[in-house]
Structure formats: C-alpha cells, structure tokens
Scaffold this active site. Structure first.
Site, PDB file in Angstrom:
ATOM      1  N   ASP A   1      -5.529   2.498   2.404  1.00 20.30           N
ATOM      2  CA  ASP A   1      -6.417   1.552   3.070  1.00 20.30           C
ATOM      3  C   ASP A   1      -6.582   1.943   4.532  1.00 20.30           C
ATOM      4  O   ASP A   1      -5.613   2.291   5.221  1.00 20.30           O
ATOM      5  CB  ASP A   1      -5.869   0.131   2.968  1.00 20.30           C
ATOM      6  CG  ASP A   1      -6.052  -0.461   1.573  1.00 20.30           C
ATOM      7  OD1 ASP A   1      -6.635   0.222   0.710  1.00 20.30           O
ATOM      8  OD2 ASP A   1      -5.602  -1.594   1.351  1.00 20.30           O
TER       9      ASP A   1
ATOM     10  N   ASP B   1      -0.838  -2.642  -4.196  1.00 23.22           N
ATOM     11  CA  ASP B   1      -2.128  -2.987  -3.617  1.00 23.22           C
ATOM     12  C   ASP B   1      -2.983  -1.720  -3.559  1.00 23.22           C
ATOM     13  O   ASP B   1      -3.306  -1.164  -4.591  1.00 23.22           O
ATOM     14  CB  ASP B   1      -1.938  -3.631  -2.247  1.00 23.22           C
ATOM     15  CG  ASP B   1      -3.198  -4.317  -1.737  1.00 23.22           C
ATOM     16  OD1 ASP B   1      -4.216  -4.342  -2.458  1.00 23.22           O
ATOM     17  OD2 ASP B   1      -3.171  -4.823  -0.604  1.00 23.22           O
TER      18      ASP B   1
ATOM     19  N   ASP C   1       0.837  -1.191   0.000  1.00 27.62           N
ATOM     20  CA  ASP C   1       0.000   0.000   0.000  1.00 27.62           C
ATOM     21  C   ASP C   1       0.879   1.251   0.000  1.00 27.62           C
ATOM     22  O   ASP C   1       1.985   1.243   0.546  1.00 27.62           O
ATOM     23  CB  ASP C   1      -0.883   0.042   1.248  1.00 27.62           C
ATOM     24  CG  ASP C   1      -1.849  -1.120   1.328  1.00 27.62           C
ATOM     25  OD1 ASP C   1      -2.260  -1.632   0.268  1.00 27.62           O
ATOM     26  OD2 ASP C   1      -2.198  -1.516   2.460  1.00 27.62           O
TER      27      ASP C   1
ATOM     28  N   ARG D   1     -13.126   1.177  -5.621  1.00 21.35           N
ATOM     29  CA  ARG D   1     -12.840   1.503  -4.216  1.00 21.35           C
ATOM     30  C   ARG D   1     -12.561   2.998  -4.030  1.00 21.35           C
ATOM     31  O   ARG D   1     -11.474   3.409  -3.708  1.00 21.35           O
ATOM     32  CB  ARG D   1     -11.670   0.675  -3.679  1.00 21.35           C
ATOM     33  CG  ARG D   1     -11.905  -0.816  -3.752  1.00 21.35           C
ATOM     34  CD  ARG D   1     -10.765  -1.600  -3.128  1.00 21.35           C
ATOM     35  NE  ARG D   1     -11.005  -3.038  -3.223  1.00 21.35           N
ATOM     36  CZ  ARG D   1     -10.185  -3.969  -2.765  1.00 21.35           C
ATOM     37  NH1 ARG D   1      -9.053  -3.612  -2.174  1.00 21.35           N
ATOM     38  NH2 ARG D   1     -10.478  -5.241  -2.887  1.00 21.35           N
TER      39      ARG D   1
END
Length: 327
Positions: free
Chosen positions: A166, A162, A139, A219
């Site tokens: 997050d 990724d 991330d 997302r």
C-alpha cells in the site's frame, strides 16, 4: 466526461520495443528497438524512483548480514546508511519501521519476512529487494506520511491480512518493479481513502513495471487522486475482479501490459469512489475482457524517458525475471 470501451480488436500492440521520450505517450515516430526487453535485473530503478534526486538506499554505507528479527530491527531502524542483507527467515510482529537510507535485500532465495510487515513512514531513500513476504498480520509493505524515493523490486508477496503493498498519505516517487504478487485479494492500493485529497493530490506518483500479478483479485493497483501513475509492461494472469483501477479523478496510464484471463483489465469506479481517468496504449489480451478508458487527455504526461516492450513479449519476459533469486 468521455468514456471509451476498447474491445480486443481495437487494442493497439506495438511491433517491437519503443523508446519514448519524457513528456510523451509514444507515437508511430518513436524509435523502434529490436527484440524483447532482457529479463536481467536493473542496478538502479527506472521510472519515478529515479526522479527527485534518485533512490540509492544504503549504498555507500555499512553492509551487514542478519538472520533474526532482533538483528534485522537493530539496523532497519538505525540512522545512517546500511545495506541489510537478509539470510534466513525474519519473524516479525506487527508493522515495523524502516528508517531512511536503507537497502534491505535477501541473500539468494533465503531472505524471508513473515508474520509482520515493513512500515516506510515519513522517510526517504529506501530500497526493498529480493525478499519473500508471507503471512503479514496487516500489510506486507506500507508506504505512508510523505515517504519519497522508494524502490520495491524483485520481491515475492502473498498472503497478507490486508494489502501486499500500500502506497498512501502523500508518498511519492516510487517504483514497483519485477515483483511477483500472488494468492491474495487486495494487492496494491495507491491512496487510502476518498477524503484525503488535500494530502494526496499532487503526490502518489508511482511506476509499476514488469510485475507479475498472478491469481490475485483486485487493486493492481487501485488509485485515488494521483496523476499520473504509470502501469507499464506488467503481466496479469487469472485475475479475479479487475486489473488496474483509477478513481477520485486520478490519472493512470496503462501501457504495454499482457492481460490473460482477466475479465476486467481496467476499472474507472470501485466502491463508493468517484470515477477516475485512464489512458491506454499498446496492451495485449488473451481470453480477457474489454479495456475501459475515460478522459485520456486528462492523464498527465509521463515525465521520464523509458522503453516500452512489445506487450506480446511481456508474459515471457516477466515470468522469466520477476520474483526472488533473479538479481
């Protein structure tokens, strides 16, 4: 259960900025403000990061300037308050911890982090601003394990392996503002798995405001369990799969956003996750699909006061103000 699909003609768009009192969704009686919201950077976060005692990062501590990884990690992992000014490219390996009470801010447009990411893990009071993140092996930024009061502001994020950002495992009171997310697939996750309700329910409260999601796929965010997540005055352009998703009973308020070339502005079910709930108000659509809502009355009221910009002005505001070099 009630599911509603609103076409473009049915979407409501306010005539100008609306100031909304805490604990409400806005109404025709709300105070009207002249003109669009200015693109100037805030000195402190709006939304959830301003709650729970507020988010000040390293303010009041020592200010240092770093230009390489060893210097950066020395201060990012140190105890105490630090304002860490990044002047140059910091090449990291893997996910690197950031301790509590830190402000990490790029100098002009020179602050860059590449190769690795920042792990905000079980800490409090962190600000990350004005940095370009590229090429993270995992991330770009990860919040987890009950981290609280985090402000992610005016960054440029792309090309991680990724997620770009997050937010998971019980993290809370987070504001994500004025960032440019681009050229990526899985952009921003809120709640990492369907079987983590015991840690996540009652937490993961996040405000997304004035971000630019540009040429990304999914997302923006994808939410599990949290109620509410506030998705306010963001600009979505050329989105591959969907804009904002609510799953696993989450409550997401999608308000005053500008959707351009977005086939699915919202989603209430992704992967194997159960459906979530979405309320919408005041959004604007250009060459985009219908917005989907579900059980809007189950989406919790927003607990803070805020100004909702006229969604038709959001594209101009966000493209002028989002990303690095704007603070």
């Amino acid at each position: 259960m009630r599911r509603t699909v609103l076409g473009l003609a049915a979407a409501s768009v306010v005539a100008s900025g609306v100031t909304v009192a805490a604990g409400s969704y806005g109404s025709a009686e709300a105070q009207l403000n002249a003109g669009p919201v200015a693109a100037a950077a805030e000195n402190s976060p709006v939304g959830y990061a301003a709650q729970n005692g507020g988010t000040t990062g390293g303010a009041g501590g020592t200010t240092v300037t770093v230009s390489n990884a060893s210097q950066f990690l020395q201060y990012a992992k140190a105890s105490g308050r630090y304002v860490i000014q990044v002047n140059g490219t910091i090449s990291l390996s893997g996910m690197q911890d950031v301790a509590s009470d830190k402000t990490i801010v790029g100098v002009g447009t020179n602050g860059r982090i590449t190769g690795g990411g920042l792990d905000i893990d079980g800490v409090r009071n962190v600000i990350i601003r004005n940095l370009t993140f590229t090429g993270a092996g995992d991330d770009a930024i990860n919040l987890q394990d009950g981290s609280t009061n985090v402000w992610i502001d005016h960054n440029d994020l792309s090309g991680a392996n990724d997620g770009l950002l997050d937010i998971k495992r019980g993290s809370d009171f987070v504001t994500v503002s004025w960032n440019r997310f681009h050229d990526h697939d899985k952009t921003s996750l809120v709640g990492h798995s369907d079987d983590n309700a015991s840690q996540d329910r009652g937490h993961l409260r996040v405000t997304y405001v004035h971000n630019w999601f540009q040429g990304t796929n999914q997302r923006h965010p994808r939410v599990r369990f949290a109620n509410p997540v506030h998705v306010l005055n963001n600009y979505y352009s050329n989105i591959g799969s969907y804009g904002a998703a609510s799953t696993m009973g989450a409550g997401v308020f999608v308000e005053g956003n500008y959707f351009e070339n977005v086939r699915r502005p919202t989603s209430i079910q992704e992967g194997d996750s159960d459906e979530g709930n979405i309320r919408e108000a005041g959004n604007h659509f250009v060459n985009s699909g219908a917005i989907v809502t579900r059980n809007p009355g189950s989406v919790a009221a927003i607990p803070y006061s805020y100004t909702r910009e006229n969604a038709a002005n959001v594209k101009a505001t966000v493209t002028a103000g989002a990303g690095v070099g704007k603070i």
